[in-house]
Design a protein around this motif. Structure first.
Motif, short mmCIF file in Angstrom:
data_model
loop_
_atom_site.label_atom_id
_atom_site.label_comp_id
_atom_site.label_asym_id
_atom_site.label_seq_id
_atom_site.Cartn_x
_atom_site.Cartn_y
_atom_site.Cartn_z
N THR A 124 12.65 25.63 43.35
CA THR A 124 13.42 25.17 44.52
C THR A 124 14.26 26.30 45.09
O THR A 124 15.01 26.09 46.04
N GLY A 125 14.13 27.49 44.50
CA GLY A 125 14.89 28.64 44.98
C GLY A 125 16.23 28.74 44.29
O GLY A 125 16.66 27.82 43.58
N PRO A 126 16.94 29.83 44.48
CA PRO A 126 18.28 29.95 43.91
C PRO A 126 19.20 28.89 44.49
O PRO A 126 19.05 28.49 45.64
N GLU A 127 20.14 28.44 43.69
CA GLU A 127 21.09 27.42 44.14
C GLU A 127 22.19 28.10 44.94
O GLU A 127 22.94 28.93 44.41
N ALA A 128 22.28 27.76 46.22
CA ALA A 128 23.24 28.42 47.12
C ALA A 128 24.57 27.67 47.13
O ALA A 128 24.61 26.48 47.41
N TRP A 129 25.66 28.39 46.84
CA TRP A 129 27.01 27.85 46.86
C TRP A 129 27.80 28.54 47.96
O TRP A 129 27.62 29.74 48.21
N ILE A 130 28.71 27.80 48.58
CA ILE A 130 29.66 28.40 49.51
C ILE A 130 30.97 28.63 48.75
O ILE A 130 31.49 27.72 48.12
N LEU A 131 31.48 29.85 48.83
CA LEU A 131 32.72 30.21 48.16
C LEU A 131 33.85 30.28 49.18
O LEU A 131 33.62 30.58 50.34
N GLY A 132 35.07 30.02 48.71
CA GLY A 132 36.19 30.16 49.62
C GLY A 132 37.50 29.73 49.00
O GLY A 132 37.55 29.32 47.84
N SER A 133 38.55 29.84 49.80
CA SER A 133 39.88 29.40 49.36
C SER A 133 40.66 28.88 50.57
O SER A 133 41.85 29.12 50.69
N SER A 134 39.94 28.18 51.46
CA SER A 134 40.58 27.71 52.69
C SER A 134 39.85 26.47 53.19
O SER A 134 38.74 26.13 52.75
N LEU A 135 40.47 25.82 54.17
CA LEU A 135 39.82 24.67 54.81
C LEU A 135 38.58 25.08 55.58
O LEU A 135 37.62 24.31 55.71
N TYR A 136 38.58 26.32 56.09
CA TYR A 136 37.42 26.82 56.83
C TYR A 136 36.17 26.77 55.96
O TYR A 136 35.12 26.25 56.36
N PHE A 152 17.28 37.56 45.75
CA PHE A 152 17.49 36.38 44.92
C PHE A 152 16.22 35.57 44.73
O PHE A 152 16.09 34.85 43.74
N GLY A 153 15.27 35.70 45.64
CA GLY A 153 13.96 35.12 45.40
C GLY A 153 13.26 35.79 44.22
O GLY A 153 12.61 35.13 43.41
N MET A 154 13.42 37.11 44.13
CA MET A 154 12.85 37.83 42.98
C MET A 154 13.52 37.39 41.67
O MET A 154 12.86 37.16 40.66
N LEU A 155 14.85 37.28 41.70
CA LEU A 155 15.56 36.86 40.50
C LEU A 155 15.15 35.46 40.07
O LEU A 155 14.96 35.18 38.88
N GLU A 156 14.99 34.56 41.04
CA GLU A 156 14.57 33.20 40.73
C GLU A 156 13.16 33.20 40.14
O GLU A 156 12.86 32.40 39.24
N ALA A 157 12.29 34.09 40.62
CA ALA A 157 10.93 34.17 40.07
C ALA A 157 10.96 34.70 38.63
O ALA A 157 10.14 34.32 37.80
N LEU A 158 11.93 35.57 38.34
CA LEU A 158 12.06 36.11 36.98
C LEU A 158 12.67 35.10 36.02
O LEU A 158 12.36 35.11 34.82
N ALA A 159 13.57 34.25 36.54
CA ALA A 159 14.25 33.26 35.69
C ALA A 159 14.35 31.94 36.44
O ALA A 159 15.41 31.59 36.97
N PRO A 160 13.26 31.20 36.54
CA PRO A 160 13.25 29.96 37.34
C PRO A 160 14.33 28.98 36.92
O PRO A 160 14.57 28.76 35.73
#
Length: 355
Positions: A183-195, A101-109
């Protein structure tokens, strides 16, 4: 007579998640081409993001490697943010994902999103073939911390990875005496629970709730996330996204049949028969038991289906109830053409730009 849409302005950002693309009768090559075409339409019609899920050994899906597909879509789109929704981190080494994902971010900032989940994205046997141990999920929080450490090149003194650096990234820029503008790729946490909600809040990451998987309690999860949120260097305030399955058509019956193909795929998955997108005619001809009919009806109803105004009304009610900053339309029924036309109809309803 089909319901006529009325134009308006969406009170929230709209995005797209490609969850299928390869129905029965579709080759792998055409399935991938369908995903590319869908991304082009989403980009041209002003959607904010286009994400793809990581799935394995599933006949109905076209994308097993989101990073590979993102690399192709960078050249096929101009403005839309591209991402994984998501990468199933226990299937991978965090350093590898950070470098990809660092490579992808460098290709498409400033256009790359990295959604992170802990589910295997497949059946138990395939998960065993993918993962390095049966307890892979147990290490998910540490894997996340390692990944974020690699992305930001920020490990504390004494950490075993202190002198390990993801390339491209901040360390490479420093070594080469150049400014690291991303600033790097934007990191999201995915889920469907309280955890997952608590974990995203603890890490100060944006949170994406997947409503397409069942009767998960989105209200409690988003409330927990907002109440527990701890600001981070990446995010000062909570940011939320809710993904929901849709099937949109001027013809209500066509939309309902499309939704039913996805419902049948879910039933097949529950029965361990494989996630397969059958043609509507086969779905309608299936002799379901009473219990199976209950599942099929529930998943068909769960999909926001119908004319654009009908679907938009359900989207707006969901957003008003949850306060989500963004809604992501999950498309992936048997007809790729209907999915593509559907996101265009929603864009028309809200008066989104046409490139």
């Amino acid at each position: 007579m089909p319901e006529q849409p009325t134009s308006g302005t969406a009170p929230f950002a709209l995005s797209v998640l490609a969850a299928g693309g390869t129905g029965v009768g579709t080759t792998a090559e055409q399935g991938l081409a369908n995903t590319v075409s869908l991304a082009r339409v989403a980009d041209a019609r002003g959607y904010r993001r286009f994400w793809m899920s990581e799935h394995h050994a599933m006949a109905a899906t076209s994308v097993s490697s989101p990073p590979l597909m993102i690399a192709r879509l960078i050249a096929e789109t101009a403005r839309i943010r591209l991402g994984a929704g998501g990468v199933m981190l226990p299937n991978h080494a965090p350093l590898l994902i950070a470098e990809q994902f660092g490579m992808l971010e460098a290709l498409a900032p400033n256009r790359i999103d990295l959604g992170l989940g802990r589910a295997p994205g497949t059946d138990p046997a395939t998960a065993a073939a993918l993962r390095r141990g049966a307890d892979a999920n147990d290490g998910f929080p540490q894997q996340l911390l390692d990944l974020l450490g690699f992305l930001g090149d920020e490990f504390p003194p004494g950490h075993p990875y202190r002198d390990v650096h993801a390339v491209p990234g901040p360390w490479q820029a420093e070594q080469n005496r150049v400014h690291h503008g991303s600033t790097g790729p934007e990191a999201w946490i995915l889920g469907s629970s309280l955890y997952s909600a608590r974990l995203a809040a603890q890490l100060g990451c944006p949170y994406a709730f997947a409503l397409q998987f069942g009767d998960a309690d989105v209200d409690s999860a988003l409330q927990t996330y907002r109440q527990s949120f701890q600001p981070s260097a990446a995010l000062a305030e909570p940011r939320t996204l809710v993904s929901v399955p849709v099937a949109v058509s001027d013809d209500h019956r066509a939309a309902e049949r499309q939704a039913a193909t996805s419902a049948m795929a879910m039933l097949r998955m529950f029965k361990r028969e494989g996630y397969l997108l059958l043609p509507p005619e086969e779905v309608e001809a299936y002799q379901a038991t009473a219990q199976e009919r209950q599942i099929l009806d529930a998943y068909t109803a769960r999909t926001f289906h119908g004319a654009p105004a009908t679907v938009a009304a359900r989207l707006e009610a969901l957003q008003a109830r949850t306060g989500a900053d963004e809604l992501m339309l999950v498309v992936g029924g048997h007809s790729a053409a209907l999915d593509e036309r559907g996101i265009g109809l929603i864009a028309d309803h809200y008066g989104l730009p046409r490139d």
